[in-house]
Design a protein around this motif. Structure first.
Motif, PDB file in Angstrom:
ATOM      1  N   GLU A  12     -12.725  18.869 -14.271  1.00 59.71           N
ATOM      2  CA  GLU A  12     -11.291  18.497 -14.096  1.00 59.71           C
ATOM      3  C   GLU A  12     -10.604  18.675 -15.388  1.00 59.71           C
ATOM      4  OE1 GLU A  12     -10.109  15.216 -11.671  1.00 59.71           O
ATOM      5  OE2 GLU A  12     -11.322  16.027 -10.140  1.00 59.71           O
ATOM      6  N   VAL A  13      -9.172  19.318 -15.681  1.00 56.84           N
ATOM      7  CA  VAL A  13      -8.685  19.053 -16.570  1.00 56.84           C
ATOM      8  C   VAL A  13      -7.080  18.913 -16.419  1.00 56.84           C
ATOM      9  CG1 VAL A  13      -7.612  20.526 -18.545  1.00 56.84           C
ATOM     10  CG2 VAL A  13      -9.833  20.966 -17.850  1.00 56.84           C
ATOM     11  N   HIS A  14      -6.685  17.791 -17.147  1.00 53.78           N
ATOM     12  CA  HIS A  14      -5.024  17.230 -16.983  1.00 53.78           C
ATOM     13  C   HIS A  14      -4.178  18.251 -17.251  1.00 53.78           C
ATOM     14  CE1 HIS A  14      -1.564  14.860 -17.517  1.00 53.78           C
ATOM     15  NE2 HIS A  14      -2.230  13.752 -16.905  1.00 53.78           N
ATOM     16  N   PRO A  15      -3.172  18.377 -16.772  1.00 50.01           N
ATOM     17  CA  PRO A  15      -1.942  19.342 -16.770  1.00 50.01           C
ATOM     18  C   PRO A  15      -1.494  19.356 -18.336  1.00 50.01           C
ATOM     19  CG  PRO A  15      -1.603  18.078 -15.005  1.00 50.01           C
ATOM     20  CD  PRO A  15      -2.719  17.529 -15.602  1.00 50.01           C
ATOM     21  N   GLY A  19      -2.644  25.466 -21.582  1.00 46.69           N
ATOM     22  CA  GLY A  19      -1.985  26.289 -22.762  1.00 46.69           C
ATOM     23  C   GLY A  19      -3.055  26.884 -23.570  1.00 46.69           C
ATOM     24  N   ASN A  20      -2.557  27.289 -24.634  1.00 47.78           N
ATOM     25  CA  ASN A  20      -3.567  28.302 -25.606  1.00 47.78           C
ATOM     26  C   ASN A  20      -4.792  27.712 -25.716  1.00 47.78           C
ATOM     27  OD1 ASN A  20      -1.132  30.010 -25.805  1.00 47.78           O
ATOM     28  ND2 ASN A  20      -0.740  29.029 -28.025  1.00 47.78           N
ATOM     29  N   ARG A  21      -5.171  26.671 -25.834  1.00 46.31           N
ATOM     30  CA  ARG A  21      -6.512  26.130 -26.017  1.00 46.31           C
ATOM     31  C   ARG A  21      -7.343  25.418 -24.973  1.00 46.31           C
ATOM     32  NH1 ARG A  21      -5.788  23.294 -31.848  1.00 46.31           N
ATOM     33  NH2 ARG A  21      -7.412  21.988 -31.159  1.00 46.31           N
ATOM     34  N   LEU A  22      -6.841  26.009 -23.638  1.00 46.09           N
ATOM     35  CA  LEU A  22      -7.386  25.356 -22.695  1.00 46.09           C
ATOM     36  C   LEU A  22      -8.977  25.524 -22.510  1.00 46.09           C
ATOM     37  CD1 LEU A  22      -6.934  24.283 -19.719  1.00 46.09           C
ATOM     38  CD2 LEU A  22      -6.585  26.458 -18.770  1.00 46.09           C
ATOM     39  N   ASP A  23      -9.343  26.682 -22.774  1.00 45.30           N
ATOM     40  CA  ASP A  23     -10.826  26.970 -22.754  1.00 45.30           C
ATOM     41  C   ASP A  23     -11.596  26.133 -23.616  1.00 45.30           C
ATOM     42  OD1 ASP A  23     -10.657  29.050 -21.333  1.00 45.30           O
ATOM     43  OD2 ASP A  23     -11.146  30.622 -22.503  1.00 45.30           O
ATOM     44  N   GLU A  24     -10.862  25.622 -24.898  1.00 44.35           N
ATOM     45  CA  GLU A  24     -11.468  24.734 -25.946  1.00 44.35           C
ATOM     46  C   GLU A  24     -11.736  23.410 -25.217  1.00 44.35           C
ATOM     47  OE1 GLU A  24     -10.102  22.416 -30.014  1.00 44.35           O
ATOM     48  OE2 GLU A  24     -10.089  24.661 -29.821  1.00 44.35           O
ATOM     49  N   ARG A  25     -10.635  22.940 -24.454  1.00 37.12           N
ATOM     50  CA  ARG A  25     -10.399  21.641 -23.983  1.00 37.12           C
ATOM     51  C   ARG A  25     -11.214  21.566 -22.740  1.00 37.12           C
ATOM     52  NH1 ARG A  25     -10.140  16.446 -24.307  1.00 37.12           N
ATOM     53  NH2 ARG A  25      -9.568  15.456 -22.260  1.00 37.12           N
ATOM     54  N   ILE A  26     -11.570  22.705 -22.172  1.00 35.69           N
ATOM     55  CA  ILE A  26     -12.554  22.685 -20.894  1.00 35.69           C
ATOM     56  C   ILE A  26     -14.214  22.448 -21.446  1.00 35.69           C
ATOM     57  CG2 ILE A  26     -13.744  24.030 -19.122  1.00 35.69           C
ATOM     58  CD1 ILE A  26     -10.847  25.461 -18.522  1.00 35.69           C
TER      59      ILE A  26
END
Length: 187
Positions: A12-15, A19-26
């Motif tokens: 789960e990822v918070h809104p 953005g651009n670095r979504l994969d890194e956050r996942i």
């Protein structure tokens, strides 16, 4: 003891992280969710993945397109396929462990997050419990073999239980090349 396994997980990822670095956050969220955690039961027996502790995420193989569940939080759920390094124990595996506690029933040892118990029934017959020494120990009649707290012994794992309380094993020091490991200064 350490193996590579392919696993899957929904992350789960918070809104605010879209953005651009979504994969890194996942990937960061995946590591936070699984590293240091134990995989139990259904993960192991049903799909051929052994039970154990995930040490680290090795590589993210695929991140599928996210979905927005209808729960009103706005968080997106991404299905992630990844390879992880897992610590597991195998029956009859030989490991080196440190003795944590000695009592008349046997030895309590540790190897990282694994706790092992060596019963007096799984020790050579020449080792006897000695509580008259400075610290309790198991020693032979001549005193040249002395297993006490903070010594390193080589054991063979006889059985294991992996649950939410950790990895617990029974072990033996009876057999060739098992038991007390001499200090490195004696080589």
């Amino acid at each position: 003891m350490y193996i590579l396994v392919e696993l899957e997980r929904n992350v789960e990822v918070h809104p605010k992280y879209f953005g651009n670095r979504l994969d890194e956050r996942i990937c960061q969220q995946l590591a936070a969710d699984v590293e240091g955690r134990q995989l139990l039961g259904a993960c192991g027996a049903d799909v051929g993945i052994p039970e154990g502790v995930v040490v680290a995420v090795h590589r993210v193989e695929a991140i599928e397109e996210g979905e927005l569940p209808v729960n009103g939080t706005g968080r997106a759920v991404f299905h992630v396929i990844f390879t992880a390094i897992m610590l597991t124990v195998l029956k009859h595996e030989v490991v080196e462990v440190e003795v944590e506690k000695v009592n008349k029933l046997g030895l309590l040892c540790v190897a990282g997050p694994i706790e092992l118990f060596v019963s007096i029934y799984n020790m050579p017959h020449y080792l006897q419990f000695d509580n008259t020494a400075v610290s309790p120990c198991f020693s032979n009649s001549t005193g040249d073999v002395k297993i006490e707290k903070d010594t390193v012994v080589r054991v063979r794992i006889m059985g294991s239980v992996i649950n939410s309380n950790g990895i617990k094993c029974t072990a033996s020091i009876e057999g060739d090349y098992l038991g007390l490991i001499p200090h490195s200064d004696t080589y």
